[in-house]
Write an enzyme that holds these catalytic residues in place. Structure first.
Site, mmCIF file in Angstrom:
data_model
loop_
_atom_site.group_PDB
_atom_site.id
_atom_site.type_symbol
_atom_site.label_atom_id
_atom_site.label_comp_id
_atom_site.label_asym_id
_atom_site.label_seq_id
_atom_site.Cartn_x
_atom_site.Cartn_y
_atom_site.Cartn_z
ATOM 1 C CG ASP A 83 -1.939 1.052 1.310
ATOM 2 O OD1 ASP A 83 -2.354 1.523 0.231
ATOM 3 O OD2 ASP A 83 -2.359 1.419 2.429
ATOM 4 C CD GLU A 142 -3.389 8.601 -4.308
ATOM 5 O OE1 GLU A 142 -3.209 7.561 -3.655
ATOM 6 O OE2 GLU A 142 -3.444 9.737 -3.809
ATOM 7 C CG HIS A 188 -5.389 8.735 3.024
ATOM 8 N ND1 HIS A 188 -4.780 9.293 1.938
ATOM 9 C CD2 HIS A 188 -5.625 7.443 2.696
ATOM 10 C CE1 HIS A 188 -4.649 8.381 0.984
ATOM 11 N NE2 HIS A 188 -5.153 7.247 1.419
ATOM 12 N N GLY A 223 -8.922 6.049 1.670
ATOM 13 C CA GLY A 223 -9.470 6.983 2.655
ATOM 14 C C GLY A 223 -10.939 6.730 2.896
ATOM 15 C CB SER A 224 -13.127 4.414 1.578
ATOM 16 O OG SER A 224 -12.231 3.344 1.358
ATOM 17 C CD GLN A 266 -13.030 -0.257 4.688
ATOM 18 O OE1 GLN A 266 -13.938 -0.329 5.491
ATOM 19 N NE2 GLN A 266 -12.906 0.805 3.898
ATOM 20 N N GLY A 267 -7.842 0.945 6.035
ATOM 21 C CA GLY A 267 -6.697 1.075 6.938
ATOM 22 C C GLY A 267 -7.096 1.543 8.322
ATOM 23 C CB THR A 268 -8.762 4.634 9.512
ATOM 24 O OG1 THR A 268 -7.794 5.492 8.910
ATOM 25 C CG2 THR A 268 -9.184 5.220 10.848
HETATM 26 ZN ZN LIG Z 1 -4.521 5.379 0.725
#
Ligand SMILES: [Zn+2]
Length: 319
Positions: A83, A142, A188, A223-224, A266-268
């Site tokens: 990522d 990106e 993000h 950032g989702s 779904q990082g956060t």
């Molecule tokens: Zn990102």
């Protein structure tokens, strides 16, 4: 089942009309939680790691062990993805360690973090695609800049440069990326939008328009995370200090999938699920010092979030 490339996993998602969740891991226990959820849900999954972000000092050993672990879950169609690779070297190292997909984020200059020119973005992305293609590895690029910060600094909507459909077509023609992260109104980090309307700002029309013009390229939502209020409340009730904010609702993500999104990061939400369960357990069980007892609820909390997302994204039962 062997590891899949991103292109192959997302081609199946395109046929099935669902999206594959991409979950950030920074330790082996976290990767096990994600893979166990995928196994139990019979779901494809994207396990992703960021260069320089893990519990370990030796990144080479971490990545080798992560690759071996993902291979061990042979019933799970899994993509091992880098990522936000910021440099050519980040991507090459990941390819050398057996990642089946890499993201080169050349939308901002690696040294200054200022938005990069279109030409610079294309040039670096194309170099990575050339190297990755030789190894049979997929590439995500990106375009536009997605607001906010991975580290959790407030992202203001004004910072977001929305993706332009004409440029998206030109970018893909010139770079030949397999997947494209598009700036369509997400942000993000753990602090996203300061009002409830923020998460409702996803530009669905823009997603549909880009998808229509790029039928062979898979669109990615960054950032989702949803930033569930319950997770933030649990963290803060147990000694944490996370600023409450609004993320992208599950309903918005479903509409995004209907418009053509095939990979959702779904990082956060990954970090929040782990932290909430761990903090609650340690607070409620102050005498427990045995690490296995502490990690078990953290892994369980993470697994539950991943399971929920697989069901929301329609990837459950698609393995
Ligand atoms: Zn990102």
């Amino acid at each position: 089942m062997a590891l899949l490339t991103l292109r192959s996993a997302l081609a199946d998602a395109e046929k099935g009309g669902y999206a594959v969740g991409a979950f950030n891991v920074s330790s082996l226990d976290q990767a096990i939680a994600v893979l166990e959820a995928a196994e139990a849900e019979s779901s494809p999954v994207i396990v992703q790691a960021i260069a320089g972000m893990s519990a370990y000092d030796d990144e080479s050993r971490w990545w080798s062990r992560l690759r071996a672990l993902v291979s061990e879950f042979d019933g799970v169609p899994a993509v091992l993805h880098l990522d936000h690779g910021r440099t050519y070297d980040d991507c090459l190292r990941a390819i050398d360690h057996g990642f089946t997909s890499v993201m080169i984020d050349a939308s901002r200059a690696a040294d200054t973090d200022e938005p990069a020119s279109f030409e610079d973005n294309v040039a670096l992305t194309r170099r990575v695609v050339e190297a990755a293609t030789r190894s049979g590895v997929s590439v995500e690029g990106e375009l536009g800049t997605i607001g906010g910060a991975e580290a959790g600094i407030a992202g203001e909507l004004e910072e977001i440069v929305f993706a332009d459909p004409d440029q998206a077509v030109e970018f893909v023609e010139q770079t030949r990326v397999d997947a494209l992260a598009v700036a369509v109104g997400t942000s993000h980090g753990s602090v996203k939008f300061t009002d409830a309307a923020g998460g409702g700002r996803l530009r669905l029309g823009l997603i549909s328009e880009i998808k229509e013009r790029l039928p062979d390229t898979f669109l990615v939502l960054h950032g989702s995370s949803s930033v569930p209020a319950e997770a933030v409340a649990v963290i803060n009730a147990n000694g944490g200090a996370v600023r409450p904010s609004y993320g992208i609702s599950p309903e918005q993500k479903s509409e995004g999938i209907a418009a053509g999104i095939r990979k959702i990061n779904q990082g956060t939400d990954s970090h929040l699920a782990w932290s909430a369960a761990l903090r609650a357990f340690l607070h409620d069980n102050p005498a427990v010092v045995e690490p296995g007892e502490q990690l078990r609820p953290a892994m369980g909390g993470f697994r539950a979030m991943v399971t929920q997302r697989m069901r929301e994204f329609g990837s459950s039962g698609r393995a």
